[in-house]
Design a protein around this motif. Structure first.
Motif, PDB file in Angstrom:
ATOM      1  N   MET A   1       4.748   2.770  -2.507  1.00  0.00           N
ATOM      2  CA  MET A   1       3.536   2.665  -2.398  1.00  0.00           C
ATOM      3  C   MET A   1       2.344   3.362  -2.918  1.00  0.00           C
ATOM      4  SD  MET A   1       3.806   1.180   0.719  1.00  0.00           S
ATOM      5  CE  MET A   1       2.232   1.514   1.326  1.00  0.00           C
ATOM      6  N   ALA A   2       2.843   4.286  -3.730  1.00  0.00           N
ATOM      7  CA  ALA A   2       1.972   4.931  -4.822  1.00  0.00           C
ATOM      8  C   ALA A   2       1.324   4.157  -5.681  1.00  0.00           C
ATOM      9  CB  ALA A   2       2.518   5.976  -5.464  1.00  0.00           C
ATOM     10  N   ARG A   3       2.114   2.975  -6.175  1.00  0.00           N
ATOM     11  CA  ARG A   3       1.467   1.944  -7.021  1.00  0.00           C
ATOM     12  C   ARG A   3       0.686   0.869  -6.300  1.00  0.00           C
ATOM     13  NH1 ARG A   3       2.997   0.993 -12.136  1.00  0.00           N
ATOM     14  NH2 ARG A   3       4.832   1.705 -12.878  1.00  0.00           N
ATOM     15  N   LEU A   4       0.870   0.836  -5.238  1.00  0.00           N
ATOM     16  CA  LEU A   4       0.279  -0.249  -4.402  1.00  0.00           C
ATOM     17  C   LEU A   4      -1.108   0.304  -3.814  1.00  0.00           C
ATOM     18  CD1 LEU A   4       0.339  -3.079  -2.922  1.00  0.00           C
ATOM     19  CD2 LEU A   4       1.127  -1.884  -1.059  1.00  0.00           C
ATOM     20  N   LEU A   5      -1.177   1.556  -3.537  1.00  0.00           N
ATOM     21  CA  LEU A   5      -2.366   2.193  -3.128  1.00  0.00           C
ATOM     22  C   LEU A   5      -3.157   2.930  -4.222  1.00  0.00           C
ATOM     23  CD1 LEU A   5      -1.330   3.886   0.202  1.00  0.00           C
ATOM     24  CD2 LEU A   5      -2.366   1.636  -0.151  1.00  0.00           C
ATOM     25  N   GLU A  15       1.322  -7.150  -7.810  1.00  0.00           N
ATOM     26  CA  GLU A  15       2.883  -7.498  -8.315  1.00  0.00           C
ATOM     27  C   GLU A  15       4.023  -6.759  -8.318  1.00  0.00           C
ATOM     28  OE1 GLU A  15       1.137  -9.195 -11.781  1.00  0.00           O
ATOM     29  OE2 GLU A  15       0.365 -11.026 -10.929  1.00  0.00           O
ATOM     30  N   ILE A  16       3.901  -5.581  -9.310  1.00  0.00           N
ATOM     31  CA  ILE A  16       4.858  -5.037  -9.303  1.00  0.00           C
ATOM     32  C   ILE A  16       5.243  -3.897  -8.139  1.00  0.00           C
ATOM     33  CG2 ILE A  16       5.897  -2.795 -10.479  1.00  0.00           C
ATOM     34  CD1 ILE A  16       4.137  -3.855 -12.854  1.00  0.00           C
ATOM     35  N   PRO A  17       4.378  -3.606  -7.277  1.00  0.00           N
ATOM     36  CA  PRO A  17       4.656  -2.621  -5.918  1.00  0.00           C
ATOM     37  C   PRO A  17       5.235  -3.669  -4.926  1.00  0.00           C
ATOM     38  CG  PRO A  17       2.432  -2.049  -6.677  1.00  0.00           C
ATOM     39  CD  PRO A  17       3.020  -3.262  -7.614  1.00  0.00           C
ATOM     40  N   MET A  18       4.898  -4.988  -4.845  1.00  0.00           N
ATOM     41  CA  MET A  18       5.571  -5.817  -3.975  1.00  0.00           C
ATOM     42  C   MET A  18       7.113  -6.064  -4.248  1.00  0.00           C
ATOM     43  SD  MET A  18       3.564  -5.942  -1.302  1.00  0.00           S
ATOM     44  CE  MET A  18       4.623  -7.203  -0.470  1.00  0.00           C
ATOM     45  N   GLN A  19       7.265  -6.311  -5.664  1.00  0.00           N
ATOM     46  CA  GLN A  19       8.513  -6.274  -5.642  1.00  0.00           C
ATOM     47  C   GLN A  19       9.595  -5.042  -5.680  1.00  0.00           C
ATOM     48  OE1 GLN A  19       8.250  -7.710 -10.040  1.00  0.00           O
ATOM     49  NE2 GLN A  19       7.623  -9.680  -9.503  1.00  0.00           N
ATOM     50  N   LEU A  20       9.045  -4.051  -6.006  1.00  0.00           N
ATOM     51  CA  LEU A  20       9.637  -2.672  -5.954  1.00  0.00           C
ATOM     52  C   LEU A  20       9.938  -2.488  -4.331  1.00  0.00           C
ATOM     53  CD1 LEU A  20       7.909  -0.366  -8.223  1.00  0.00           C
ATOM     54  CD2 LEU A  20      10.252  -1.353  -8.549  1.00  0.00           C
ATOM     55  N   GLU A  51      -1.728 -13.305  -0.189  1.00  0.00           N
ATOM     56  CA  GLU A  51      -0.412 -13.876  -0.064  1.00  0.00           C
ATOM     57  C   GLU A  51       0.264 -14.555  -1.613  1.00  0.00           C
ATOM     58  OE1 GLU A  51      -0.317 -17.572   2.195  1.00  0.00           O
ATOM     59  OE2 GLU A  51      -1.150 -16.923   3.815  1.00  0.00           O
ATOM     60  N   ARG A  52      -0.552 -14.607  -2.418  1.00  0.00           N
ATOM     61  CA  ARG A  52       0.034 -15.100  -3.613  1.00  0.00           C
ATOM     62  C   ARG A  52       1.268 -13.785  -4.289  1.00  0.00           C
ATOM     63  NH1 ARG A  52      -3.700 -13.645  -8.461  1.00  0.00           N
ATOM     64  NH2 ARG A  52      -5.261 -12.481  -7.313  1.00  0.00           N
ATOM     65  N   TYR A  53       0.938 -12.546  -3.896  1.00  0.00           N
ATOM     66  CA  TYR A  53       1.644 -11.570  -4.363  1.00  0.00           C
ATOM     67  C   TYR A  53       3.119 -11.339  -3.550  1.00  0.00           C
ATOM     68  CZ  TYR A  53      -2.359 -10.236  -7.130  1.00  0.00           C
ATOM     69  OH  TYR A  53      -3.330 -10.501  -7.792  1.00  0.00           O
TER      70      TYR A  53
END
Length: 110
Positions: A1-5, A15-20, A51-53
């Protein structure tokens, strides 16, 4: 969540946060339920994820709705009370994609 925010000085590439987050949701257990809850509900109020992520992360035989439902039901089964309440409410008021089911509603509320 820290990467996403973009917190803790980390970059804000979705891209990376959604995979994590997906990996954390798959590995969740009774001791660690929140990644599955967040991933299933898509509660990214502070960060809008396009959506693409997240679409490439969904198996071909499934849909975003089916995947979300699978994760939400899994975390409710593992005992996270907010999820159980949300499912009880969804079955009581027939919130899509959940059909009206008073018995399941009462079971999740209980």
């Amino acid at each position: 969540m820290a990467r996403l925010l973009g917190q803790l000085g980390l970059s804000t590439s979705p891209e990376i946060p959604m995979q994590l987050l997906q990996e954390a949701a798959k590995r969740s257990s009774i001791e660690l339920l929140h990644p599955t809850y967040i991933y299933g509900l898509g509660e990214f109020t502070a960060a809008k994820v396009e959506e693409r992520y997240y679409v490439p992360l969904i198996p071909q035989a499934s849909s975003p709705t089916a995947e979300a439902r699978k994760h939400i039901e899994r975390v409710a089964y593992l005992g996270l009370a907010p999820t159980q309440y949300k499912l009880g409410h969804a079955y009581e008021y027939a919130a899509p994609p959940f059909p009206f089911d008073p018995l399941l509603s009462v079971q999740y509320y209980s």
